[in-house]
Scaffold this motif. Structure first.
Motif, short mmCIF file in Angstrom:
data_model
loop_
_atom_site.label_atom_id
_atom_site.label_comp_id
_atom_site.label_asym_id
_atom_site.label_seq_id
_atom_site.Cartn_x
_atom_site.Cartn_y
_atom_site.Cartn_z
N GLU A 196 0.83 -1.20 0.00
CA GLU A 196 0.00 0.00 0.00
C GLU A 196 0.87 1.25 0.00
N THR A 197 1.94 1.21 0.74
CA THR A 197 2.85 2.37 0.75
C THR A 197 3.47 2.58 -0.62
N GLN A 198 3.82 1.46 -1.29
CA GLN A 198 4.41 1.58 -2.64
C GLN A 198 3.40 2.19 -3.62
N GLN A 199 2.13 1.74 -3.55
CA GLN A 199 1.12 2.28 -4.45
C GLN A 199 0.86 3.76 -4.15
N ASP A 200 0.91 4.12 -2.88
CA ASP A 200 0.72 5.53 -2.51
C ASP A 200 1.82 6.39 -3.12
N LEU A 201 3.03 5.89 -3.12
CA LEU A 201 4.14 6.64 -3.70
C LEU A 201 3.97 6.77 -5.21
N ILE A 202 3.50 5.71 -5.86
CA ILE A 202 3.31 5.75 -7.31
C ILE A 202 2.26 6.79 -7.67
N ARG A 203 1.15 6.82 -6.90
CA ARG A 203 0.11 7.80 -7.18
C ARG A 203 0.63 9.23 -7.05
N HIS A 204 1.41 9.47 -6.00
CA HIS A 204 1.91 10.82 -5.77
C HIS A 204 3.05 11.16 -6.71
N ARG A 205 3.64 10.12 -7.33
CA ARG A 205 4.61 10.42 -8.40
C ARG A 205 3.91 11.09 -9.56
#
Length: 835
Positions: free
Chosen positions: A648-657
């Motif tokens: 979930e943390t990885q997906q959150d980073l991708i979205r904010h990228r």
């Protein structure tokens, strides 16, 4: 013709001249005596009046030196008068011609005939012719006839003599009348000018001055009208009316400070009928004062000399600790007597219980009396003589209605440790800090008392037993008889020998164990004054008594004083093991194990401490393996949760990228209100993502580290219970524990560093795109490694599930066997009943 012969003075003329001479001498004598008596009378009344006038003004006797000088002057004056008015005049030579001239001048009718007769008689001159001779004879005859009619009393002027006699008589009569009317006044004059007494006035008022010294309003008397007073203390004067004397209406105090620093006159306060009092606060300089009351005043001033009050400049406890503490030999500051000096700083001092010590105090002045108060006990030390001290011990019972016990001793001032040294400034009193609750402490007290008596030369020197946490109040009285206004206070706290501290914990073992388990116990034992013994104790199935078992590496307190002991089997294992195999326990039995330590206190101990009690239950190998499997299953589920959160943390980073790219696109367009608001929203979201991601990763790192430790515990528990196999250890070590350790040591720090750069870029206003990409990549590597470990855990699960199925088959078989046995018993009973 007749023969001529010289003329001789006729007898009548010689007689009258002789009588005149005698009357002159009598007149001179009487007049001289009268003058001397009159002068003496005048001097009496002068001195009498002077004395009374001086007393009326000053209420004092005339100084002795003044009266002695006056007497010498009076004696000189009388001697001068007697010599000049009597002696020289009385014994003066009177010539006949001079006497004749006196009569000629007083009686003119003699017409120089008497003088002519005296001259011719004295010179024996020849008158010459017969006619001259006849005329001379006639002249002499006429002189004889004329003198027969003379009254010699008329020669003298009676007024001077009469005046002198009148003055003398009046003065003598007045003095005599005074003696008849007021004999006391005459006696007072006699004591003053004749006896030269220092005090001769009979006063109606008599006053005695004393001092009320503090503390306790102690009455102190002046010695030779001098008194020594403590510097800075209030001076309270007590004026008492002497017995059989009248009390004055008021008493006045006149004083002056030394070196002319001030004077004063005050009225003293009346206290009762026959006492007066006045206080001078905070006296710092010497004082001289006089007391006036009625007809009383002190002729010489009372003097108050200001001196320093007694105080203790240093208090020290020369301590000898109990031998078991080991503090006497290890302290390098110990004195030659083996005692350790403990300085008292402030009002409290702490020393171990059962310490015998000498309370040593050094004063600023020589002392004559010391008094110590301690709870229900009081000690008085009186330096009565140079060779001996009066030592008084007062024990007050708890019941105030009971009389105190008073014991007096006479202690020699000499010896190895005198109570008070030769300078009277160094006090040394023996104490024992103890509750005397055991026979050992009482025996030690008796031994110390004997040693103290020997040191005192065979005389009895009491050993004071002081209970711990007792305050000692020390009152001093110096050689000037000055008391301390406030006592010196020392609270002696007794440090009780604490029980040993036992700290233990288990590692790699649970509450369920197998019959061949080896229980590892980590621990540390400490004690303030040394450890005597450390051992295991255990109970089986709630046995009444504990059973002791020595450690594999036992403590040897005889070699060295050990204050801290750490459980350690060898250099590699910092723990001790309790082996269960020798107990030959059965299934379902309960075992309680604890670590026990005792200290070295042989007076009030030894003190024993049992550490934490660990309770174990003996189970089968299969049951323990099943419990471990449940633990592994729970750990795997938690590990799966960690992986999910990381994704979930990885997906959150991708979205904010993507939001970073959108913010960059908006920055290149013209600004308006909508774009500004959207930029703000995007920036806040990007910053929040960095903070949120960093927090989540650090939380996961902590949980993963805990997982690693939990798997290590499972591994150790398998080993400690004898359930391990090479395959099991290889699977746990190489496929789970070591990979988890690698993730914790490498992967998580790499992710944390990348996210830290992401947050730093936000804080500096820089482009966070590279940091976000690095964070996503690091998280991807972390998740991949975690999923590989999860796969190994699931393989282990397959093995454990097979084990659980085997366990279920065994249990079913045991249940079926029990049913068969019960059925067989019922059939046998039926057959028996038929028979």
């Amino acid at each position: 013709m007749n023969q001529k012969r010289p003329f001789a003075l006729p007898d009548d003329l010689a007689s009258i001249l002789s009588r005149l001479r005698s009357q002159i001498r009598r007149y001179v004598l009487l007049e001289g005596i009268a003058v001397v008596v009159a002068v003496l009378g005048g001097i009496f009344w002068f001195s009498f009046g002077l004395d009374h006038a001086w007393f009326a003004v000053s209420r004092l006797e005339l100084p002795v030196w003044f009266r002695a000088t006056f007497d010498v002057l009076v004696i000189g004056l009388i001697a001068f008068l007697v010599t000049t008015w009597i002696g020289l005049r009385l014994f003066r030579s009177f010539r006949t011609k001079a006497l004749a001239l006196v009569l000629e001048r007083r009686f003119p009718q003699l017409d120089d005939r008497l003088v002519t007769a005296v001259e011719f008689a004295e010179t024996a001159q020849d008158p010459g012719s017969e006619l001259s001779h006849a005329l001379l004879q006639r002249t002499i005859d006429d002189a004889v006839r004329a003198t027969r009619q003379l009254n010699l009393d008329e020669v003298f002027n009676p007024q001077p003599l009469r005046r002198a006699f009148i003055f003398a008589v009046v003065l003598i009569v007045s003095i005599g009348g005074l003696g008849i009317i007021n004999q006391q006044a005459l006696a007072t004059w006699k004591a003053s000018f004749i006896s030269l007494d220092a005090k001769y006035w009979q006063r109606e008022v008599g006053l005695t001055v004393k001092v009320l010294a503090q503390p306790g309003d102690l009455v102190r008397e002046f010695k030779q009208q001098s008194y020594k007073h403590a510097r800075g203390a209030d001076l309270t004067l007590l004026i008492e009316v002497d017995e059989h004397k009248q009390a004055p209406e008021r008493v006045q105090l006149r004083y002056r400070f030394a070196d002319g620093r001030g004077t004063g006159t005050v009225l003293c306060s009346r206290v009762g009928e026959r006492q007066f009092r006045h206080s001078i606060p905070g006296v710092l300089d010497n004082i001289e004062f006089w007391i006036y009351g009625g007809d009383f005043v002190n002729p010489t001033p009372y003097r108050v000399q200001i001196v320093d009050p007694p105080r203790l400049d240093r208090i020290e406890l020369q301590s000898r600790y109990p031998e078991y503490t080991g503090m006497n030999s290890t302290d390098s500051s110990a004195s030659p007597t083996g005692r350790v000096p403990v300085a008292v700083r402030g009002t409290q001092v702490s020393i171990p219980l059962e310490t015998d010590f000498r309370l040593e105090a050094v004063s600023n002045k020589p002392l004559r009396r010391i008094r110590l108060q301690m709870a229900n006990q009081e000690v008085e030390l009186d330096a009565a003589t140079d060779n001996n001290f009066r030592y008084r011990l007062i024990d007050r019972p708890e019941d105030p209605q009971q009389q105190p016990k008073i014991t007096e001793y006479s202690v020699a001032s000499s010896g190895e440790a005198p109570l008070l040294d030769a300078t009277r400034t160094h006090v040394s009193l023996p104490f024992l800090l103890s509750n005397l609750q055991t026979d050992a402490t009482k025996a030690r007290r008796d031994e110390l008392q004997q040693q103290l008596n020997l040191a005192a030369g065979g005389t009895v020197m009491p050993l004071l037993v002081l209970k711990p946490d007792t305050q000692i109040r020390i009152f001093l009285e110096d050689s000037d008889e000055i008391l301390t206004a406030e006592p010196a206070r020392v609270m002696v706290n007794g440090v009780v020998d604490q029980t040993p501290v036992v700290e233990t914990k288990l590692r790699g073992i649970g509450t369920s164990i197998t019959r061949k388990a080896s229980i590892p116990i980590l621990g540390r034992v400490s004690d303030d004054y040394g450890i005597a013994d450390v051992r295991f104790e255990f109970q089986v199935n709630d046995a009444a008594d504990w059973t002791a078992r020595p450690l594999e590496v036992a403590l040897d307190p005889a070699k060295n004083l050990v204050r801290e002991f750490k459980l350690q089997r060898n250099k590699d294992e910092e723990l001790e093991r309790f082996e269960v195999v020798p107990l030959d326990l059965s299934l379902n039995q309960k075992l309680v194990v604890t670590l026990v330590a005792t200290d070295r206190d042989h007076l009030n101990g030894p003190h024993l401490t049992r550490g934490e009690r660990y309770t174990f239950k003996v189970v089968t190998n299969e049951e323990l393996l099943s419990q471990l499997y449940q633990r592994e299953l729970n750990l795997r589920r938690r590990f799966e949760q960690i992986i999910s959160e990381s994704k979930e943390t990885q997906q959150d980073l991708i979205r904010h990228r993507a939001r970073v790219d959108e913010r960059a696109r908006l920055n290149g367009q013209p600004e308006d209100n909508d774009s500004k608001q959207k930029l703000t929203t995007l920036s806040n979201a990007i910053v929040a993502c960095a903070e949120r991601s960093l927090h989540a990763v650090r939380k996961s790192a902590n949980e993963n580290a805990a997982l690693e430790l939990s798997f290590r515990d499972i591994r150790e528990e398998l080993v400690n219970n004898g359930l391990h196999t090479p395959q099991t250890l290889e699977r746990l070590d190489d496929r789970i524990v070591k990979p988890l350790h690698a993730i914790n040591e490498k992967d998580y720090p790499a992710v944390d560093e990348a996210l830290g750069l992401y947050r730093l870029a936000n804080n500096k206003g820089q482009d966070p795109t590279p940091a976000i990409d690095a964070s996503v990549q690091s998280l991807g590597l972390l998740i991949a490694n975690m999923e590989r470990i999860l796969g190994e855990m699931r393989k282990l699960e397959t093995f454990q599930e097979a084990l659980e199925q085997l366990k279920a088959i065994i249990e079913q078989q045991e249940q079926l066997t029990d049913k068969v046995k019960k059925q067989q018993k019922r059939e046998l009973l039926k057959d028996a009943l038929k028979d």
